[in-house]
Design a protein around this motif. Structure first.
Motif, PDB file in Angstrom:
ATOM      1  N   ASP A 138      -6.746   2.153  -3.004  1.00 29.40           N
ATOM      2  CA  ASP A 138      -5.708   2.573  -2.245  1.00 29.40           C
ATOM      3  C   ASP A 138      -4.219   2.977  -3.034  1.00 29.40           C
ATOM      4  O   ASP A 138      -3.529   3.782  -2.961  1.00 29.40           O
ATOM      5  CB  ASP A 138      -5.371   1.620  -1.061  1.00 29.40           C
ATOM      6  N   GLU A 139      -3.870   1.934  -3.731  1.00 32.36           N
ATOM      7  CA  GLU A 139      -2.831   1.728  -4.661  1.00 32.36           C
ATOM      8  C   GLU A 139      -2.679   3.421  -5.863  1.00 32.36           C
ATOM      9  O   GLU A 139      -1.856   3.834  -5.830  1.00 32.36           O
ATOM     10  CB  GLU A 139      -2.653   0.581  -5.745  1.00 32.36           C
ATOM     11  N   ARG A 140      -4.027   3.409  -6.525  1.00 27.71           N
ATOM     12  CA  ARG A 140      -4.379   4.667  -7.316  1.00 27.71           C
ATOM     13  C   ARG A 140      -4.114   5.776  -6.687  1.00 27.71           C
ATOM     14  O   ARG A 140      -3.332   6.859  -7.002  1.00 27.71           O
ATOM     15  CB  ARG A 140      -5.663   4.469  -8.031  1.00 27.71           C
ATOM     16  N   ALA A 141      -4.635   5.839  -5.428  1.00 35.65           N
ATOM     17  CA  ALA A 141      -4.684   7.144  -4.666  1.00 35.65           C
ATOM     18  C   ALA A 141      -3.069   7.538  -4.109  1.00 35.65           C
ATOM     19  O   ALA A 141      -2.698   8.637  -4.417  1.00 35.65           O
ATOM     20  CB  ALA A 141      -5.553   7.069  -3.465  1.00 35.65           C
ATOM     21  N   PRO A 331       2.029  -0.714   5.589  1.00 38.50           N
ATOM     22  CA  PRO A 331       1.433  -1.089   4.691  1.00 38.50           C
ATOM     23  C   PRO A 331       0.767  -0.175   3.778  1.00 38.50           C
ATOM     24  O   PRO A 331       0.723   1.066   4.088  1.00 38.50           O
ATOM     25  CB  PRO A 331       0.363  -1.973   5.483  1.00 38.50           C
ATOM     26  N   LEU A 332       0.226  -0.810   2.625  1.00 35.39           N
ATOM     27  CA  LEU A 332      -0.376   0.144   1.442  1.00 35.39           C
ATOM     28  C   LEU A 332      -1.560   0.992   2.029  1.00 35.39           C
ATOM     29  O   LEU A 332      -1.478   2.041   1.954  1.00 35.39           O
ATOM     30  CB  LEU A 332      -0.856  -0.707   0.385  1.00 35.39           C
ATOM     31  N   TRP A 333      -2.348   0.400   2.945  1.00 39.04           N
ATOM     32  CA  TRP A 333      -3.630   1.181   3.199  1.00 39.04           C
ATOM     33  C   TRP A 333      -3.190   2.177   4.368  1.00 39.04           C
ATOM     34  O   TRP A 333      -3.895   3.457   4.241  1.00 39.04           O
ATOM     35  CB  TRP A 333      -4.455   0.153   4.213  1.00 39.04           C
ATOM     36  N   LEU A 334      -2.184   1.861   4.922  1.00 33.36           N
ATOM     37  CA  LEU A 334      -1.620   3.023   6.054  1.00 33.36           C
ATOM     38  C   LEU A 334      -0.995   4.213   5.324  1.00 33.36           C
ATOM     39  O   LEU A 334      -1.257   5.337   5.544  1.00 33.36           O
ATOM     40  CB  LEU A 334      -0.838   2.582   7.111  1.00 33.36           C
ATOM     41  N   MET A 335      -0.207   3.706   4.217  1.00 36.27           N
ATOM     42  CA  MET A 335       0.270   4.967   3.443  1.00 36.27           C
ATOM     43  C   MET A 335      -0.536   5.755   2.687  1.00 36.27           C
ATOM     44  O   MET A 335      -0.505   6.968   2.615  1.00 36.27           O
ATOM     45  CB  MET A 335       1.303   4.302   2.313  1.00 36.27           C
ATOM     46  N   ALA A 336      -1.665   5.186   2.113  1.00 38.81           N
ATOM     47  CA  ALA A 336      -2.759   5.922   1.608  1.00 38.81           C
ATOM     48  C   ALA A 336      -3.353   6.987   2.529  1.00 38.81           C
ATOM     49  O   ALA A 336      -3.526   8.079   2.122  1.00 38.81           O
ATOM     50  CB  ALA A 336      -3.729   4.917   1.016  1.00 38.81           C
ATOM     51  N   ARG A 337      -3.671   6.582   3.925  1.00 40.95           N
ATOM     52  CA  ARG A 337      -4.152   7.539   4.910  1.00 40.95           C
ATOM     53  C   ARG A 337      -3.039   8.451   4.958  1.00 40.95           C
ATOM     54  O   ARG A 337      -3.493   9.793   5.371  1.00 40.95           O
ATOM     55  CB  ARG A 337      -4.658   6.599   5.990  1.00 40.95           C
ATOM     56  N   LEU A 338      -1.913   8.176   5.162  1.00 47.52           N
ATOM     57  CA  LEU A 338      -0.904   9.228   5.453  1.00 47.52           C
ATOM     58  C   LEU A 338      -0.946  10.369   4.400  1.00 47.52           C
ATOM     59  O   LEU A 338      -0.780  11.422   4.691  1.00 47.52           O
ATOM     60  CB  LEU A 338       0.619   8.507   6.047  1.00 47.52           C
ATOM     61  N   VAL A 339      -0.570   9.789   3.369  1.00 47.43           N
ATOM     62  CA  VAL A 339      -0.140  10.834   2.285  1.00 47.43           C
ATOM     63  C   VAL A 339      -1.542  11.675   1.962  1.00 47.43           C
ATOM     64  O   VAL A 339      -1.090  12.838   1.544  1.00 47.43           O
ATOM     65  CB  VAL A 339       0.167   9.757   0.731  1.00 47.43           C
ATOM     66  N   ALA A 658       8.619 -11.448  -3.596  1.00 44.42           N
ATOM     67  CA  ALA A 658       8.242 -10.797  -4.676  1.00 44.42           C
ATOM     68  C   ALA A 658       6.847 -10.465  -4.369  1.00 44.42           C
ATOM     69  O   ALA A 658       5.647 -11.361  -4.247  1.00 44.42           O
ATOM     70  CB  ALA A 658       8.030 -11.923  -5.981  1.00 44.42           C
ATOM     71  N   ARG A 659       6.278  -9.322  -4.210  1.00 42.99           N
ATOM     72  CA  ARG A 659       5.033  -9.055  -3.668  1.00 42.99           C
ATOM     73  C   ARG A 659       4.547  -8.377  -4.807  1.00 42.99           C
ATOM     74  O   ARG A 659       4.849  -7.321  -5.509  1.00 42.99           O
ATOM     75  CB  ARG A 659       5.212  -8.234  -2.597  1.00 42.99           C
ATOM     76  N   ALA A 660       3.400  -8.639  -5.242  1.00 42.21           N
ATOM     77  CA  ALA A 660       2.733  -8.475  -6.442  1.00 42.21           C
ATOM     78  C   ALA A 660       2.046  -7.053  -6.156  1.00 42.21           C
ATOM     79  O   ALA A 660       1.109  -7.054  -5.506  1.00 42.21           O
ATOM     80  CB  ALA A 660       1.577  -9.547  -7.032  1.00 42.21           C
ATOM     81  N   SER A 661       2.320  -6.058  -7.017  1.00 39.70           N
ATOM     82  CA  SER A 661       1.799  -4.653  -6.977  1.00 39.70           C
ATOM     83  C   SER A 661       1.966  -3.958  -8.132  1.00 39.70           C
ATOM     84  O   SER A 661       2.797  -4.176  -8.997  1.00 39.70           O
ATOM     85  CB  SER A 661       2.565  -3.831  -5.652  1.00 39.70           C
ATOM     86  N   GLY A 662       1.202  -2.997  -8.446  1.00 39.85           N
ATOM     87  CA  GLY A 662       1.237  -2.165  -9.581  1.00 39.85           C
ATOM     88  C   GLY A 662       1.883  -0.738  -9.336  1.00 39.85           C
ATOM     89  O   GLY A 662       1.897   0.040 -10.344  1.00 39.85           O
ATOM     90  N   LEU A 663       2.266  -0.510  -8.044  1.00 39.01           N
ATOM     91  CA  LEU A 663       2.613   0.931  -7.816  1.00 39.01           C
ATOM     92  C   LEU A 663       3.859   1.341  -8.440  1.00 39.01           C
ATOM     93  O   LEU A 663       4.061   2.396  -8.871  1.00 39.01           O
ATOM     94  CB  LEU A 663       2.942   0.918  -6.099  1.00 39.01           C
ATOM     95  N   THR A 664       5.025   0.587  -8.490  1.00 42.39           N
ATOM     96  CA  THR A 664       6.170   0.942  -9.128  1.00 42.39           C
ATOM     97  C   THR A 664       5.982   1.307 -10.550  1.00 42.39           C
ATOM     98  O   THR A 664       6.487   2.403 -11.199  1.00 42.39           O
ATOM     99  CB  THR A 664       7.372  -0.250  -9.108  1.00 42.39           C
ATOM    100  N   GLU A 665       5.253   0.652 -11.339  1.00 39.57           N
ATOM    101  CA  GLU A 665       4.623   0.962 -12.969  1.00 39.57           C
ATOM    102  C   GLU A 665       3.874   2.177 -12.692  1.00 39.57           C
ATOM    103  O   GLU A 665       4.173   2.958 -13.688  1.00 39.57           O
ATOM    104  CB  GLU A 665       3.945  -0.294 -13.272  1.00 39.57           C
ATOM    105  N   ARG A 666       3.015   2.475 -12.059  1.00 45.21           N
ATOM    106  CA  ARG A 666       2.356   3.730 -11.937  1.00 45.21           C
ATOM    107  C   ARG A 666       3.236   4.727 -11.639  1.00 45.21           C
ATOM    108  O   ARG A 666       3.042   5.891 -12.261  1.00 45.21           O
ATOM    109  CB  ARG A 666       1.201   3.724 -10.604  1.00 45.21           C
TER     110      ARG A 666
END
Length: 672
Positions: A138-141, A331-339, A658-666
């Motif tokens: 989901d994060e990569r998508a 949340p991330l999963w719903l953002m993935a489905r929306l985008v 502090a929510r661990a995520s790699g989205l900002t870096e991506r």
């Protein structure tokens, strides 16, 4: 003597094993351990190091993280305990050495290493970050879809000036040939922006509208009172103006939000904002007819599985413009489905406050997207020059190189507050910036009587006496008396107005600073204050209720509030109804409601009240954070009463989530 069973401890596991030790210390829940052990058995890997890493990967989404960083997990993990329990020295736990731990995890058959690795595995390791595979995908998508929109300009309406276009751009979102920037009409856009703003010189909002018109992906961020909704209405007006100038149909616009209540507020706010703007009659009619929905309803969930939708990557939404309010709650999963469901040739606009509480599920997507732009405009020079040209306004911009992250080109954070002033504004700003001294100064300023908008009760609410709680009692009784009087008179609208004017906000659901305690306390106060007031029975007159589950048949949504009011004083129709903005409902039809003199800060997100009392837990509470305090404080329009010790205030202001995520870096790259 029979030993007491502790449901937090996993049975049938060696107490000395790594997962056993962390489970008994309160770091890992039983579910984390059971899933990790099951994965280990299925994958044939009996390594304790791998089992511990898997348990932390399972734990991550449960507490809001998208991934677990195995190098920093020791420093960022908090014990999951109820307030008041004895603390455990986390540093004393047998944390593995990070580098050997990472090496052993990378060698496990349970783990696929790297983003590009085609292997199918339940866990994926990217650098030091370990994901459950679904969250990694989901994060990569999300990153790939947002970057694809960020690098492309916004769609240009087909047809040209005076033409007969269809109102839909081509499959790539661009009209070929013609004017500057691939068919753009910068002079026409500048004129449209000038028309909808008139004498309003708010440069930030002008930039936000221009960015929304120029980019396929735009983010309009900002706190309460910064004009986000008005900016959205102006953006729709400008887009409709541009379509008309191109001889095209008005754009098909979707308004959406994470919750039904937030969607309804967005719809009402956009319609109200449109009334005060210089728009054509057709555009004003279009804005007045817009109906907002939840993101779920927009995507059309399938009846057999609420997490799968009719609209997706292979069957996209028909809308030309999709605008999502309160995006911080997604949340991330719903953002993935929306985008993935938004057409490539459509505009996608996110609206929200990245400083507020993030979703209760995994991810803090809006905060990750805004990233470094939260500190100021960060755009590539060509983009900022284009925006300055069509708005006629120059704003300070940190110029990114031509090959810099394109995501910044579409982000504008509104900072000018048109609602708050005085100590309340200074308190919100101090919390947002993490300045505990400034926050305490603003609270003290109100307490000293210099600013009536803020009052501080520096008390531990769990051990406070009746005299110390008197200001909160007075606020509750004054408002509650108005609610009950209107309810007794059968005045549903008056009861709703009185209820909407105030609220007590809590961090917890239970405990001394929890919603359950404070709802019961207010009922007792009102029983002693109002002659004849009784809380006997579930549906007593004047009971305020909040809907806790969507009911599409009644058009009531999670977060909607109502009041039990008298229907008829005498006769066969005597009884009570629950009055909501949508209308009166028989209490017998309400299956999921709670009392709502007090509510959690999470539930209050997106709402505003004239007066707010915030009760803080003790500083050891793990959910007492900067974002929670900022969200609570900014729910007050005019008056804030904050009850909590100096230690609790300091703890909240200096403890960001502090929510661990790699989205900002991506999205922004490792060097930004």
């Amino acid at each position: 003597m029979t030993a007491t069973l502790d449901v937090r401890h996993v049975l049938g596991i060696e107490a000395g094993s790594l997962v056993g030790v962390f489970n008994r210390a309160g770091v890992l829940a039983p579910g984390d351990v059971h899933v990790a052990r099951r994965l280990a058995r299925l994958g044939g890997d009996d390594s304790e190091l791998v089992a511990l890493a898997a348990a932390f990967a399972v734990r991550g989404p449960r507490v809001g993280h998208v991934r677990v960083d195995l190098r920093s997990v020791r420093a960022t993990t908090e014990r999951e305990s109820d307030e008041g329990e004895d603390e455990v020295d986390l540093d004393a736990l047998p944390w593995p050495d990070p580098e050997p731990w990472l090496a052993r995890v990378a060698a496990s058959p349970l783990v696929a290493v790297g983003d590009d690795n085609p292997a199918v595995a339940p866990l994926r390791l990217v650098g030091p970050g370990l994901y459950l595979d679904r969250y990694g995908r989901d994060e990569r998508a999300v990153a790939a879809d947002l970057l694809a929109r960020a690098v492309a300009p916004g769609p240009v309406w087909a047809g040209g000036a005076g033409g007969t276009g269809t109102g839909r751009a081509g499959s790539d979102g661009l009209e070929s040939g013609g004017r500057e920037s691939g068919g753009r009409d910068p002079d026409g856009l500048a004129a449209a922006i000038e028309r909808v703003f008139g004498d309003d010189g708010d440069g930030e909002q002008r930039w936000a509208v221009a960015v929304g018109a120029l980019r396929g992906l735009a983010v309009i961020a900002g706190g309460p009172g910064t004009g986000k909704t008005t900016t959205v209405a102006r953006l729709i007006g400008v887009l409709a103006d541009q379509a008309t100038a191109a001889g095209a149909e008005p754009p098909l616009v979707a308004l959406a939000a994470p919750t039904g209540k937030a969607a309804k507020r967005m719809q009402e706010a956009v319609r109200a904002a449109a009334e005060g703007l210089d728009l054509s009659p057709a555009t004003r009619t279009q804005l007045g007819a817009l109906e907002a929905s939840t993101v779920h309803r927009l995507l059309r969930p399938r009846p057999e599985n609420a997490s799968r939708f009719r609209y997706h990557r292979r069957n996209r939404l028909p809308h030309d413009v999709v605008i999502v309010d309160e995006t911080s709650m997604l949340p991330l999963w719903l953002m993935a489905r929306l985008v993935e469901a938004v057409r490539h040739d459509a505009r996608l606009v996110f609206v929200g406050d990245p400083e507020q509480l993030a979703s209760v599920e995994a991810g803090a997507v809006l905060g990750d997207v805004v990233g470094p732009a939260s500190q100021g405009l960060r755009m590539r020079a060509s983009s900022s020059e284009e925006v300055a040209r069509v708005t006629g306004v120059s704003l300070p911009v940190e110029a990114l190189p031509p090959d810099g992250p394109a995501i910044g080109d579409g982000i504008v954070v509104l900072r000018t507050n048109h609602r708050f002033a005085g100590a309340l504004a200074r308190l919100a700003a101090a919390i947002r910036s993490g300045d505990a001294e400034a926050a305490l100064s603003a609270l003290t300023e109100g307490e000293d009587g210099n600013d009536p908008s803020v009052r501080w009760l520096p008390i531990d609410v769990g051990g406070a006496g009746a005299g110390e709680l008197e200001p909160i009692r007075r606020m509750a009784c004054d408002a509650g008396t108005r609610v009950v009087a209107a309810a007794r008179a059968g005045d549903g609208e008056g009861a709703l107005d009185a209820l909407a004017s105030w609220r007590i906000l809590c961090a917890h659901r239970r405990g001394p600073a929890g919603v359950t305690t404070w709802n019961a306390r207010v009922e007792q106060w009102l029983a002693g204050e109002i002659p004849g007031f009784s809380i006997d029975g579930q549906w007593y007159l004047g009971r305020p209720v909040i809907v806790t589950r969507n009911d599409y048949g009644l058009r009531l949504f999670n977060g909607d509030t109502g009041v039990v009011v008298g229907r008829e004083p005498t006769g066969p129709a005597a009884g009570v109804v629950a009055a909501f903005e949508q209308g009166a409902v028989s209490p017998s039809r309400l299956s999921a409601v709670d009392t709502v003199y007090a509510m959690t800060v999470h539930k209050a997100q997106g709402s505003e009240f004239d007066s707010v009392a915030v009760v803080l837990p003790r500083p050891t509470s793990r959910i007492l954070t900067r974002e929670l305090l900022y969200t609570a404080v900014t729910r007050a329009r005019h008056r804030l009463l904050l009850a909590g010790t100096e230690e609790s205030v300091r703890a909240a202001v200096t403890r960001p989530i502090a929510r661990a995520s790699g989205l900002t870096e991506r999205l922004w790259g490792g060097g930004v």
